[in-house]
Each structure stands twice: as structure tokens, then as C-alpha cells.
Scaffold this motif. Structure first.
Motif, PDB file in Angstrom:
ATOM      1  N   LEU A  96       0.838  -1.194   0.000  1.00 34.30           N
ATOM      2  CA  LEU A  96       0.000   0.000   0.000  1.00 34.30           C
ATOM      3  C   LEU A  96       0.876   1.248   0.000  1.00 34.30           C
ATOM      4  O   LEU A  96       1.766   1.397   0.835  1.00 34.30           O
ATOM      5  CB  LEU A  96      -0.885  -0.007   1.252  1.00 34.30           C
ATOM      6  N   ILE A 113      -1.493   4.174  -5.243  1.00 27.79           N
ATOM      7  CA  ILE A 113      -2.917   4.513  -5.324  1.00 27.79           C
ATOM      8  C   ILE A 113      -3.150   5.639  -6.324  1.00 27.79           C
ATOM      9  O   ILE A 113      -4.110   5.617  -7.093  1.00 27.79           O
ATOM     10  CB  ILE A 113      -3.443   4.920  -3.933  1.00 27.79           C
ATOM     11  N   LEU A 147      -6.263   6.836  -8.975  1.00 24.60           N
ATOM     12  CA  LEU A 147      -7.205   7.641  -8.193  1.00 24.60           C
ATOM     13  C   LEU A 147      -7.619   8.926  -8.896  1.00 24.60           C
ATOM     14  O   LEU A 147      -6.804   9.587  -9.555  1.00 24.60           O
ATOM     15  CB  LEU A 147      -6.565   7.980  -6.845  1.00 24.60           C
ATOM     16  N   PRO A 189      -4.365  11.155  -1.301  1.00 27.44           N
ATOM     17  CA  PRO A 189      -4.102  10.050  -0.383  1.00 27.44           C
ATOM     18  C   PRO A 189      -2.881  10.307   0.503  1.00 27.44           C
ATOM     19  O   PRO A 189      -1.824  10.721   0.025  1.00 27.44           O
ATOM     20  CB  PRO A 189      -3.845   8.873  -1.333  1.00 27.44           C
ATOM     21  N   ASN A 194      -3.718  -1.292  -3.506  1.00 28.46           N
ATOM     22  CA  ASN A 194      -3.811   0.032  -4.124  1.00 28.46           C
ATOM     23  C   ASN A 194      -4.988   0.126  -5.085  1.00 28.46           C
ATOM     24  O   ASN A 194      -5.708   1.129  -5.119  1.00 28.46           O
ATOM     25  CB  ASN A 194      -2.517   0.355  -4.874  1.00 28.46           C
ATOM     26  N   ARG A 195      -5.188  -0.916  -5.860  1.00 27.71           N
ATOM     27  CA  ARG A 195      -6.303  -0.912  -6.813  1.00 27.71           C
ATOM     28  C   ARG A 195      -7.643  -0.942  -6.092  1.00 27.71           C
ATOM     29  O   ARG A 195      -8.588  -0.236  -6.493  1.00 27.71           O
ATOM     30  CB  ARG A 195      -6.176  -2.100  -7.758  1.00 27.71           C
ATOM     31  N   ALA A 255      -8.315   0.160  -3.008  1.00 25.07           N
ATOM     32  CA  ALA A 255      -8.542   1.465  -2.383  1.00 25.07           C
ATOM     33  C   ALA A 255      -8.993   2.489  -3.413  1.00 25.07           C
ATOM     34  O   ALA A 255      -9.957   3.236  -3.188  1.00 25.07           O
ATOM     35  CB  ALA A 255      -7.267   1.933  -1.687  1.00 25.07           C
ATOM     36  N   ALA A 256      -8.323   2.541  -4.550  1.00 26.95           N
ATOM     37  CA  ALA A 256      -8.671   3.527  -5.579  1.00 26.95           C
ATOM     38  C   ALA A 256     -10.034   3.240  -6.190  1.00 26.95           C
ATOM     39  O   ALA A 256     -10.823   4.171  -6.426  1.00 26.95           O
ATOM     40  CB  ALA A 256      -7.596   3.551  -6.664  1.00 26.95           C
TER      41      ALA A 256
END
Length: 325
Positions: free
Chosen positions: A66, A71, A75, A81, A240-241, A243-244
Motif C-alpha cells: 500500500l 494509489i 485515483l 491520499p 492500491n487498486r 482502495a482507488a
């Protein structure tokens, strides 16, 4: 940004491709020795970077760490972030930023929480490196009642994000939990601060915790029967994917006022099922009839009376004790 952060941005943007030490040094306006020092620091933090003579450095496509840089590639640029290795609670951190005047769209993300909290002040298990824990700062305008729908919108957005990454059939247990294959994989906690003079919301924080992977030693005994995870093995850039994907989908719903209630209802784990409604020390059996436009759960109790629940806790009857009043 530090040299390490700038290098990570460069490697993230060219993930899977080699960047020579000379090229990196020129790009970042530093010495090759400074590049090597930054590479070593990133490797110590868990980033899978290959270093090959005469080729340079390559951030592996298979890694899943992360990071703000990871991100940011996916995003909406309206959001910012902020990623920490560990925090007490992402919601608490976001509230502190709100009190300092940080703008809407600021996102606190962390690889672990030492004091993660769920509803009613319960502890939320947040071990290092296996989950995504994030809180989004909002400054909503208009009807204060609309803030109660933030949790429902977040639940729908997270289910959509999971499916976008190949997770099949996530379900929502009213009001704030997401289940997969019969186990809880995500909890959502929304909090708000209101003006004493006008009653208008000053800010809101939407917090989300996702069990992305099963911890190495498994979940603690007290939650082992109910806690699950999205994946059993690492997924390239999965954290990361995820979260975005969630943030982008929720942001669109929030900014445009998009309809999410039908999607929320469609994913309901409780509608049509017998439940136990818990209120303090009281348990009452009921049938879940549906979810109204204010995201209240409509139930019918055993005596025939009906009620729309704005808050509270329910559990599917087969999982609960007999009714006690």
C-alpha cells in the motif's frame, strides 16, 4: 517529497520496466548514490525491486504494498491520499485533519491500526500488511439527514470495487458490514461533527476496513468463525487498486448524488429473512421486510407491529439466541 518518495513515484509509473540508475538520477536531480540509498530503503519497507547490473531497477508487477504513489496512479485527482505505515485509527487521524482545516477529499490510509474501532466502540482487528484501512474526509453541505446515507453509499461502492477486481457476490449486512462466502470481510464506520448553532454538518469521515488477505497466523480465536478475507494469496497491486476503485466509485456517488439504494437493496443479506433485533439488553425476533429510501430497515415483529430501524444491530435468526424481552 523526499528522494525515496520521488523514486517510488517514478518506479510506480513504470512498474514492470527497468529504470537505469543514471536515468533515475537525472530524473530526480540527485546522485546515483542517492538513488541506490533510496532503493535500499524501499526494499527494507517491503517493495519488491529488482536490481540488475547494466539494466537498473524494476518494481515488480507482482508486488502488493500500500502506497500513496501506487494509489495515485488509479485515483481521481480530486482526492489526496496520505499513507502511513501504522496509525492509532484512520478515522481518528482524519478527524484530527478535519479539525485543522484540511480540505474535503483528503484520505488517510494505513497498513495497520493500533486502536481501530467499529460501531459502538468495538475493537476492529487491523493487523499489519494484510488489510486496507482508510478514512475519507468530507465536508457535506445541505440536509444533515443525508449524512446518514454515507455508510450505505460506501457499502455499495465497496461491493462494486470488489467485483471490479474479480471478487464474486459480496453481500451487505445492514447497515455497515460486507460479507463474502458467509464471512465478514469489511466494516464501515461513518462519523460526523455538527455545528451547535446551525445543526449543519461541519465535516464527516467515512472509514472502511477491509480484510484483503488472511493473516499469516490466522484470525484471533474470538473472530475466527466470522472473519474472512478477499484473497488467499497476493494479488498484483491488489491493495492500491481496491482502495482507488472504492474511493473513485464512492466519490462519484457523493459528488453527483447518484442512485445507490437499489444496488444496496439488491445486495442485502437480511431482507426477507427472520432476524433478531438487538437493542441494549433486549432481543426481539422479527422478519426483515425491506430497506426504505432513508436506508432504514423495515421489520415486522412477532406481535405483528412494524418498525423502521434507523440504527441498531441485527443478526440472522439462525445465528442468534431465542428471543428475550
Amino acid at each position: 517529497m523526499t528522494t525515496k518518495e520521488k523514486l517510488l513515484t517514478l518506479l510506480e509509473n513504470r512498474r514492470g520496466s527497468f529504470v537505469s540508475g543514471e536515468e533515475a538520477a537525472q530524473e530526480l536531480s540527485v546522485t546515483r548514490a542517492a538513488v541506490w540509498k533510496a532503493v535500499r530503503a524501499l526494499c527494507q519497507e517491503g517493495y519488491p525491486i529488482d536490481a540488475v547490473p547494466n539494466r537498473g531497477y524494476c518494481l515488480s508487477k507482482m508486488g502488493d504494498v500500500l502506497s500513496a504513489q501506487g494509489i495515485a496512479k488509479f485515483l481521481n485527482p480530486e482526492m489526496r491520499p496520505l499513507v502511513e505505515k501504522s496509525v492509532d485509527s484512520t478515522n481518528a487521524a482524519a478527524r484530527r485533519l478535519a479539525e485543522r482545516g484540511e480540505p474535503e477529499g483528503t484520505v488517510v490510509l494505513s497498513g495497520s491500526q493500533t486502536q481501530g474501532r467499529g460501531r459502538y466502540g468495538r475493537s476492529f482487528y487491523s493487523p499489519a500488511d494484510t488489510g486496507v484501512y482508510l478514512s475519507l474526509l468530507l465536508r457535506p453541505a445541505g440536509d444533515p439527514q443525508q449524512t446518514v446515507l454515507l455508510t450505505a453509499a460506501a457499502a455499495a461502492a465497496m461491493c462494486q470495487a470488489m467485483e471490479a477486481l474479480g471478487v464474486e457476490s459480496p453481500k451487505i449486512k445492514w447497515v455497515n458490514d460486507i460479507f463474502l462466502r458467509g464471512k465478514k470481510v469489511c466494516g464501515i464506520l461513518s462519523q460526523a461533527a455538527f455545528s451547535l448553532e446551525t445543526g449543519a454538518p461541519e465535516y464527516a469521515v467515512v472509514g472502511v476496513g477491509v480484510n484483503v488477505y488472511t493473516p499469516k497466523d490466522g484470525f484471533p480465536a474470538e473472530i475466527a468463525d466470522i472473519a474472512g478475507s478477499l484473497w488467499d494469496s497476493p494479488v498484483p497491486e491488489g491493495k492500491n487498486r481496491l482502495a482507488a476503485e472504492f474511493l473513485n466509485r464512492f466519490w462519484t456517488l457523493y459528488r453527483t448524488g447518484g442512485d445507490f439504494l437499489e444496488d444496496y437493496r439488491r445486495r442485502s443479506l437480511v431482507v426477507g429473512k427472520p432476524l433478531t433485533v438487538l437493542s441494549g439488553d433486549t432481543r426481539r425476533n422479527a422478519l426483515a421486510l425491506g430497506i426504505d429510501d432513508r436506508c432504514r430497515l423495515r421489520v415486522r415483529f412477532g406481535d405483528g407491529t412494524e418498525q423502521s430501524l434507523s440504527y441498531g444491530e441485527v443478526s440472522i435468526l439462525s445465528e442468534t439466541l431465542p428471543e428475550k424481552t
